[in-house]
Design a protein around this motif. Structure first.
Motif, PDB file in Angstrom:
ATOM      1  N   PHE A  42      13.567 100.274  18.825  1.00 35.57           N
ATOM      2  CA  PHE A  42      13.467  98.838  19.165  1.00 35.57           C
ATOM      3  C   PHE A  42      11.917  98.255  19.387  1.00 35.57           C
ATOM      4  N   VAL A  43      10.983  98.655  19.272  1.00 35.28           N
ATOM      5  CA  VAL A  43       9.648  98.199  19.153  1.00 35.28           C
ATOM      6  C   VAL A  43       9.416  98.140  17.586  1.00 35.28           C
ATOM      7  N   THR A  44       9.584  99.194  16.726  1.00 30.16           N
ATOM      8  CA  THR A  44       9.564  98.877  15.447  1.00 30.16           C
ATOM      9  C   THR A  44      10.481  97.979  14.553  1.00 30.16           C
ATOM     10  N   ARG A  45      11.604  97.817  15.147  1.00 30.85           N
ATOM     11  CA  ARG A  45      12.616  96.886  14.464  1.00 30.85           C
ATOM     12  C   ARG A  45      12.406  95.310  14.795  1.00 30.85           C
ATOM     13  N   PHE A  46      11.940  95.271  16.050  1.00 31.49           N
ATOM     14  CA  PHE A  46      11.670  93.837  16.548  1.00 31.49           C
ATOM     15  C   PHE A  46      10.514  93.332  15.999  1.00 31.49           C
ATOM     16  N   GLU A  47       9.532  94.188  15.601  1.00 30.14           N
ATOM     17  CA  GLU A  47       8.145  93.709  15.064  1.00 30.14           C
ATOM     18  C   GLU A  47       8.518  93.349  13.579  1.00 30.14           C
ATOM     19  N   GLU A  48       9.457  94.189  13.014  1.00 28.28           N
ATOM     20  CA  GLU A  48       9.896  94.020  11.564  1.00 28.28           C
ATOM     21  C   GLU A  48      10.563  92.506  11.484  1.00 28.28           C
ATOM     22  N   LEU A  49      11.208  92.255  12.497  1.00 23.87           N
ATOM     23  CA  LEU A  49      12.498  90.865  12.370  1.00 23.87           C
ATOM     24  C   LEU A  49      11.335  89.856  12.852  1.00 23.87           C
TER      25      LEU A  49
END
Length: 286
Positions: A182-189
């Motif tokens: 969640f942390v990584t993916r939200f930062e990507e998006l």
């Protein structure tokens, strides 16, 4: 006092401890203590914080518990109480430390009466003992949090499925089903750094990416459960852990996607015991 044990749940960011009455199959009122942890602290600091929480829980009841049963994520030498967690962005300082001996010394409690169990196993055992799958003879359990815990049931007993490292998509299952994802993916998006799923739900619900990240997670979780079901052929699944507290944003979609894959509606139950499941399960795993 033989029926009174101390159940302890250690996660990647917290510790909870409570006395459990095995005869009544429930937590003893007002004995639960919870503390947040710095999983990157020194071994002495971490074990000291654990011991303090355990002492606080024990101090709320007359007499000593018959046993201390600790639920903890792996990898670990559970029999000997030696932590083997490595390269998981938590508890680096505890690698190869004999936690059982350190806690026994700190608590002045017999090491022989301190046991360790996999946290997902304890969660599933708690739900079997007095929770949402009581009465079922075949089920699987998933703890969704800092890491991914998996367990399955055989003849009313829970066992570690150890599927967190199963090859999945472009990596392993835990890469896609964890707080870290969640942390990584939200930062990507969104190009915004979040602390965890609680932070996402409380502070970023108006983000244009909020809905899409939970849809993606739902699909990943459904794919993983499908593989898990094919391996163990259970009658139902039960989920718990910190991410499960955000079930309103992903669980119905997960059920829908899984039904499409399986061709029928497979029961995915939310833990009825919540955090108590792991505590009760730890105590009842003796």
């Amino acid at each position: 006092m033989e029926k009174i044990v101390l159940g302890v749940d250690i996660g990647g960011s917290h510790i909870t401890a409570a006395l459990i009455d095995l005869e009544k199959k429930k937590e003893i009122s007002k004995t639960r203590f919870r503390a947040r942890l710095n999983a990157h602290a020194s071994a002495a600091e971490i074990i000291g914080a654990w011991a303090l929480t355990i002492e606080n829980a024990m101090g709320r009841y007359a007499g000593m518990p018959a046993w201390i049963s600790i639920a903890m994520p792996g990898p670990m030498d559970y029999k000997n109480g030696i932590c083997l967690i490595k390269d998981q962005d938590k508890y680096e300082s505890l690698y190869k430390v004999n936690i059982k001996e350190k806690l026994a010394q700190r608590l002045n409690f017999p090491a022989a009466k301190i046991s360790f169990r996999n946290d997902a196993v304890c969660f599933l055992q708690g739900e079997i003992f007095s929770g949402s799958i009581k009465g079922l003879d075949k089920a699987i359990g998933l703890t969704l949090g800092t890491g991914l815990g998996t367990a399955h049931m055989i003849d009313g007993k829970a066992f570690d499925s150890d599927l967190w490292k199963m090859p999945f998509l472009k990596g392993i299952a835990e890469d896609y089903i964890s707080t870290r994802w969640f942390v990584t993916r939200f930062e990507e998006l969104a190009e915004v750094k979040i602390k965890d799923v609680k932070d996402l739900v409380e502070n970023h619900r108006d983000s244009p990416y909020f809905r899409s990240i939970f849809i993606e997670f739902s699909m990943n979780l459904a794919k993983f459960i499908y593989k898990f079901v094919r391996k163990k052929m259970p009658l139902a699944a039960v989920i718990g852990g910190n991410i499960a507290q955000a079930e309103a944003f992903f669980l119905d979609d997960t059920r829908k996607y899984l039904a499409q894959m399986m061709g029928y509606s497979f029961p995915i139950k939310r833990s009825t015991l919540g955090e108590k499941a792991t505590l009760i399960g730890a105590g009842s795993c003796l």
